[in-house]
Design a protein around this motif. Structure first.
Motif, PDB file in Angstrom:
ATOM      1  N   ASN A 144      34.239  -7.850  -5.848  1.00 40.81           N
ATOM      2  CA  ASN A 144      35.441  -8.239  -5.112  1.00 40.81           C
ATOM      3  C   ASN A 144      35.976  -9.599  -5.556  1.00 40.81           C
ATOM      4  OD1 ASN A 144      35.742  -5.966  -3.296  1.00 40.81           O
ATOM      5  ND2 ASN A 144      33.890  -6.697  -2.266  1.00 40.81           N
ATOM      6  N   LEU A 145      35.542 -10.038  -6.716  1.00 42.70           N
ATOM      7  CA  LEU A 145      36.045 -11.294  -7.271  1.00 42.70           C
ATOM      8  C   LEU A 145      37.129 -11.004  -8.296  1.00 42.70           C
ATOM      9  CD1 LEU A 145      32.749 -13.340  -7.839  1.00 42.70           C
ATOM     10  CD2 LEU A 145      34.261 -13.342  -5.842  1.00 42.70           C
ATOM     11  N   ASN A 167      38.000 -14.777  -4.088  1.00 43.09           N
ATOM     12  CA  ASN A 167      37.133 -13.834  -3.366  1.00 43.09           C
ATOM     13  C   ASN A 167      38.004 -12.970  -2.460  1.00 43.09           C
ATOM     14  OD1 ASN A 167      35.141 -12.468  -2.017  1.00 43.09           O
ATOM     15  ND2 ASN A 167      34.406 -14.232  -0.841  1.00 43.09           N
ATOM     16  N   ASP A 169      37.028 -10.444  -0.764  1.00 43.92           N
ATOM     17  CA  ASP A 169      36.217  -9.808   0.280  1.00 43.92           C
ATOM     18  C   ASP A 169      36.383 -10.546   1.603  1.00 43.92           C
ATOM     19  OD1 ASP A 169      34.488  -8.095   1.479  1.00 43.92           O
ATOM     20  OD2 ASP A 169      32.803  -8.481   0.155  1.00 43.92           O
ATOM     21  N   PHE A 173      30.864 -14.988  -0.630  1.00 44.22           N
ATOM     22  CA  PHE A 173      30.199 -14.613  -1.888  1.00 44.22           C
ATOM     23  C   PHE A 173      29.226 -15.720  -2.265  1.00 44.22           C
ATOM     24  CE2 PHE A 173      29.671 -14.686  -6.463  1.00 44.22           C
ATOM     25  CZ  PHE A 173      29.405 -13.360  -6.756  1.00 44.22           C
ATOM     26  N   ASP A 202      29.000 -21.609  -2.341  1.00 38.95           N
ATOM     27  CA  ASP A 202      29.503 -20.288  -1.986  1.00 38.95           C
ATOM     28  C   ASP A 202      31.028 -20.272  -2.053  1.00 38.95           C
ATOM     29  OD1 ASP A 202      26.887 -19.593  -1.502  1.00 38.95           O
ATOM     30  OD2 ASP A 202      27.016 -19.941   0.669  1.00 38.95           O
ATOM     31  N   ILE A 203      31.574 -19.056  -2.159  1.00 37.91           N
ATOM     32  CA  ILE A 203      33.020 -18.873  -2.113  1.00 37.91           C
ATOM     33  C   ILE A 203      33.338 -18.109  -0.834  1.00 37.91           C
ATOM     34  CG2 ILE A 203      35.058 -17.974  -3.294  1.00 37.91           C
ATOM     35  CD1 ILE A 203      33.504 -18.054  -5.891  1.00 37.91           C
ATOM     36  N   SER A 208      40.016 -19.150  -2.873  1.00 37.91           N
ATOM     37  CA  SER A 208      40.188 -19.291  -4.317  1.00 37.91           C
ATOM     38  C   SER A 208      39.659 -20.665  -4.731  1.00 37.91           C
ATOM     39  CB  SER A 208      41.669 -19.162  -4.688  1.00 37.91           C
ATOM     40  OG  SER A 208      41.842 -19.352  -6.083  1.00 37.91           O
TER      41      SER A 208
END
Length: 362
Positions: A144-145, A167, A169, A173, A202-203, A208
Motif C-alpha cells: 500500500n505504499l 502510505n 493504507d 506502516f 514509521d509512516i 507522505s
C-alpha cells in the motif's frame, strides 16, 4: 463197524515243508488197519521249480523329459550385450536429447522448448516491470505504499536519489525484515545496483514522507529505469572474505569519512569496529562534533559498547567497538543505526545490504 472201502483223510496241521508259491499235494494220514482202495497215483516226472510269484508290470505315470544342455552361445551373447550397454552408457546419456524430445543431453527431463512468441511475451512482461526513472512517476507501488517524483540529487556532495513515499493504507506502516524493500536500478534493461529502502521511523496512515537513497557513481550517471522488489536472503550473492586478522575474517566497508570493519568466524558476524573522522576544515565541523558528543550518553547506557571521541589539532575521530556476543538485540536497535547488524549475521547479508546503503565493501 464196517470198515470196508472207508478211508479217513485228515489235513496235515502246521506243515512247514510247504513252499510258498509251489503247488503241494496234501499227504494222507491213514489210521491203523485201514484199507485204502484208491488207485495208485503215478509219479509225475520231476519238473523244475518255477517261481509263481505274481509279476508286477511297470506302468508309466509321467515321463520326465531329459533336459537339454545349456546354450553356451546364448549365454555369451547375453553378457556381451550387457557389457556393451554399460560401456556405452555415458555416450547414450550425453546424446539422448538428440533422439527423445523433452530429454536433455544429461538424461534429465527438460522443459519443452519455448516458442519464439512465448519468449517475446516473457521479455515484454519483464520490460513492462521496469519504470522510467526520469520525470514524475506515480505508479510505482509496493503493497500500500506509493512512490513518486524521483529526482537525482548531489547538492550535498553525495549522489542521492530523492523521492516521496505515500502510505495509502489506514494503518501505520513499519519497516522491518519482512517489509523493507529495494529499488533495483537499470540502464535500459541492464541491472546496475540495488538501493535499500529502510527507516526506523514509521509512516502513518495516508502520510507522505520525503526519502532518499545513496547511489554508486555509475548507477547515478546511467540509471534510467527501476523497479520495486523484495529480496529473500537466499537471493543475495555469496561473498569471499580475503582479509585475515587473527582468528577473524574481515569485511571492510567505507563511505566518505566512515569505515566499518566487520569481523567474522566461519562467515558469522562477531565484532563491529566503526570509525569516523572529520577535519576542522569541514563546513559543519562544530555542529557534527556536538552531535557526536550528545550521542555518547546513549552509547554509555549500553554495556559491551566502547564509544570514544578523540580530538586533535587536525579534527576529531569517533571509535566505536561492539562485541555482539555480549549485547542484546533490543539494546542494539535502540541505536537506530542500520549498519550495526545483530550477532551471527551472515557475511553475504552484511556485504549486500551495506552496498545497498551506498558503501563500498571489500
Amino acid at each position: 463197524m464196517n470198515q470196508d472201502n472207508k478211508t479217513q483223510v485228515t489235513t496235515p496241521q502246521n506243515n512247514t515243508n510247504q513252499a510258498i508259491g509251489v503247488e503241494a499235494h496234501p499227504e494222507a494220514t491213514v489210521t491203523p488197519n485201514a484199507t485204502i482202495n484208491t488207485p495208485p497215483v503215478a509219479e509225475a516226472p520231476a519238473q523244475p521249480v518255477e517261481n509263481h510269484q505274481p509279476k508286477i508290470q511297470d506302468e508309466v505315470i509321467y515321463k520326465i523329459k531329459e533336459e537339454k544342455g545349456g546354450n553356451l552361445i546364448g549365454v555369451i551373447l547375453f553378457f556381451a550385450i550387457m557389457f556393451a550397454a554399460l560401456y556405452f552408457l555415458p555416450t547414450i546419456n550425453e546424446n539422448i536429447g538428440k533422439f527423445i524430445p523433452g530429454i536433455s543431453n544429461n538424461g534429465t527431463i527438460s522443459n519443452p522448448p519455448v516458442s519464439e512468441k512465448e519468449e517475446k511475451e516473457t521479455d515484454k512482461e519483464e520490460k513492462e516491470e521496469l519504470l522510467d526513472l526520469t520525470g514524475y512517476v506515480s505508479n510505482a507501488v509496493i503493497d500500500n505504499l506509493q512512490l513518486g517524483n524521483f529526482v537525482k540529487d548531489k547538492n550535498t556532495g553525495i549522489n542521492r536519489l530523492a523521492f516521496y513515499i505515500l502510505n495509502n493504507d489506514d494503518d501505520v506502516f513499519t519497516f522491518n525484515d519482512n517489509t523493507m524493500f529495494y529499488i533495483d536500478l537499470y540502464e535500459n534493461d541492464r541491472y546496475l545496483s540495488s538501493a535499500l529502502v529502510y527507516s526506523y521511523k514509521d509512516i502513518g496512515p495516508k502520510e507522505s514522507v520525503d526519502f532518499s537513497v545513496v547511489l554508486p557513481l555509475e548507477t547515478y550517471n546511467k540509471a534510467n529505469k527501476f523497479k520495486l522488489v523484495r529480496k529473500n536472503k537466499s537471493e543475495y550473492p555469496p561473498v569471499t572474505l580475503s582479509i585475515q586478522e587473527g582468528e577473524y575474517k574481515k569485511l571492510s566497508c567505507s563511505f566518505n569519512n566512515s569505515v566499518v570493519d566487520y569481523y567474522f568466524i566461519d562467515n558469522y558476524l562477531e565484532i563491529i569496529n566503526d570509525s569516523y573522522s572529520e577535519s576542522k576544515t569541514a563546513i559543519n565541523y562544530a555542529q557534527d562534533l556536538e552531535n557526536y558528543r550528545n550521542e555518547s550518553t546513549k552509547y554509555a547506557s549500553i554495556p559491551s559498547i566502547d564509544y570514544n571521541i578523540i580530538e586533535t589539532n587536525e579534527g576529531f575521530s569517533v571509535k566505536t567497538r561492539i562485541d555482539l556476543q555480549d549485547i542484546n538485540d533490543s539494546d542494539l536497535k535502540k541505536l537506530a543505526i542500520y549498519k550495526y547488524f545483530s550477532y551471527h549475521k551472515e557475511a553475504k547479508v552484511v556485504s549486500f545490504e551495506m552496498k545497498a546503503l551506498g558503501y563500498n565493501c571489500s
